[in-house]
Design an enzyme around this catalytic site. Structure first.
Site, PDB file in Angstrom:
ATOM      1  N   ASP A 135       0.869  -1.290   0.092  1.00 30.65           N
ATOM      2  CA  ASP A 135       0.011   0.096  -0.122  1.00 30.65           C
ATOM      3  C   ASP A 135       0.913   1.264   0.108  1.00 30.65           C
ATOM      4  O   ASP A 135       1.369   1.712   0.928  1.00 30.65           O
ATOM      5  CB  ASP A 135      -0.949   0.092   1.166  1.00 30.65           C
ATOM      6  CG  ASP A 135      -1.925   1.103   1.343  1.00 30.65           C
ATOM      7  OD1 ASP A 135      -2.239   1.631   0.172  1.00 30.65           O
ATOM      8  OD2 ASP A 135      -2.287   1.368   2.284  1.00 30.65           O
TER       9      ASP A 135
ATOM     10  N   ASP B 215      -2.460   0.774   7.185  1.00 31.97           N
ATOM     11  CA  ASP B 215      -1.757   0.395   6.051  1.00 31.97           C
ATOM     12  C   ASP B 215      -1.376  -0.838   5.946  1.00 31.97           C
ATOM     13  O   ASP B 215      -1.240  -1.607   4.785  1.00 31.97           O
ATOM     14  CB  ASP B 215      -0.787   1.464   5.999  1.00 31.97           C
ATOM     15  CG  ASP B 215      -1.083   2.860   6.127  1.00 31.97           C
ATOM     16  OD1 ASP B 215      -1.214   3.666   5.496  1.00 31.97           O
ATOM     17  OD2 ASP B 215      -1.211   3.201   7.465  1.00 31.97           O
TER      18      ASP B 215
ATOM     19  N   GLU C  31      -1.423  -1.120  -4.710  1.00 37.43           N
ATOM     20  CA  GLU C  31      -2.610  -0.493  -4.951  1.00 37.43           C
ATOM     21  C   GLU C  31      -2.558   0.565  -6.161  1.00 37.43           C
ATOM     22  O   GLU C  31      -1.368   1.303  -6.021  1.00 37.43           O
ATOM     23  CB  GLU C  31      -3.116   0.294  -3.585  1.00 37.43           C
ATOM     24  CG  GLU C  31      -4.273   0.930  -3.887  1.00 37.43           C
ATOM     25  CD  GLU C  31      -4.898   1.421  -2.320  1.00 37.43           C
ATOM     26  OE1 GLU C  31      -4.953   0.616  -1.405  1.00 37.43           O
ATOM     27  OE2 GLU C  31      -5.151   2.601  -2.284  1.00 37.43           O
TER      28      GLU C  31
END
Lengths: 183, 183
Positions: A7, A141, A68
């Site tokens: 992420d 996260d 992501e």
């Protein structure tokens, strides 16, 4: 297959490694967060994030990396740093010849919770359940990075293989059309 | 001082190297464009751009790298790729310990033409004049990269030295507060 989910971010970059395959229980290998100091110049912050990702690639030797997908509609103040960090982690994987897959936040939420609009708590709860953990990974996260890795195992594996086959076929068919600059 | 200016991009990444110092004539060392194939996956495209920038850093050994600051207000369709490319080229420089400076398009235009709202043709014309070239460098990304390098020599050199001094002072004063993740 072993997947490193990332992420991306400058202040906090979530990292999660999962082992598994479709139809079999998944297991947690490692989870954490790479951080850089907000006061440092951006180039130095990116270097710190890159160095940390390199350590994770060395330590866990994933078969694929799932990142992501960053959209520019998001928080304008932080999106540039997020995009820069995503570029840096993608190229760290590509340098090693690892397949890099991008999944949107909606795809990840839908994969782990069944709904593309699940909130952070719901995603963290499902990650905890899927990986049979005692508690939800923190910060968010870190949980998001694991959700990315899970999403990739469940939906990304086949897609990566198709794309790799298409790439191979294309490379064999035509010479590279990339014009070179002259240093 | 020798400066490598980089106008980041995935499809075309402008590269320009300039030698010079404030108050003395500047000279062109090299100019070109790194390109990646639009059909390739983003991670692979970033790897190609990075490899090209590494070649330029090896070949020309600049004292500093000047990169265009990317804003999210720009063309939303391409800004993510531009931001990712900027992250990759910044970290390539930071890995070598080179100072990386960011200049906005307005700062660059103002530095070479006297107006922050100069158009591309005006910037290219001024770059051609300042470096005493026979013709304007093409494409526009190459001219922009040279304009960045010129801007850095003229306005960035002193700023870089100040920032480096501040960084050094800060590093000596306090221990690093960066929390480490555990791979």
């Amino acid at each position: 297959m072993r997947v490193l989910g990332i992420d991306p971010g400058l202040t906090r970059c979530g990292l999660g490694v999962v082992d598994g395959s479709v139809g079999r229980p998944l297991s947690l290998v490692a989870v954490g967060v790479a951080r850089s100091a907000p006061d440092d110049p951006v180039a130095e912050r990116l270097r710190v994030i890159e160095a940390e990702v390199e350590l994770w690639l060395d330590a866990h030797r994933p078969d694929a990396v799932a990142v992501e997908r960053v959209f520019s509609q998001h928080n304008v103040r932080t999106v540039m740093g997020t995009a820069q960090a995503s570029g840096v982690v993608m190229v760290a994987a590509a340098r090693r010849g690892l397949p890099v897959a991008l999944h949107t936040p909606s795809e990840v939420k839908a994969a782990v919770s069944g709904s593309g609009r699940a909130d952070k708590a719901q995603v963290a709860a499902m990650v905890t359940r899927i990986l049979r953990l005692d508690a939800a990974p923190k910060p968010a996260d870190a949980a998001d990075a694991l959700a990315l890795a899970i999403c990739h195992v469940w939906r990304g594996g086949a897609q990566s293989r198709i794309e790799a086959a298409v790439r191979t076929a294309r490379t064999q068919q035509r010479p590279r059309a990339v014009e070179r600059s002259r240093p």
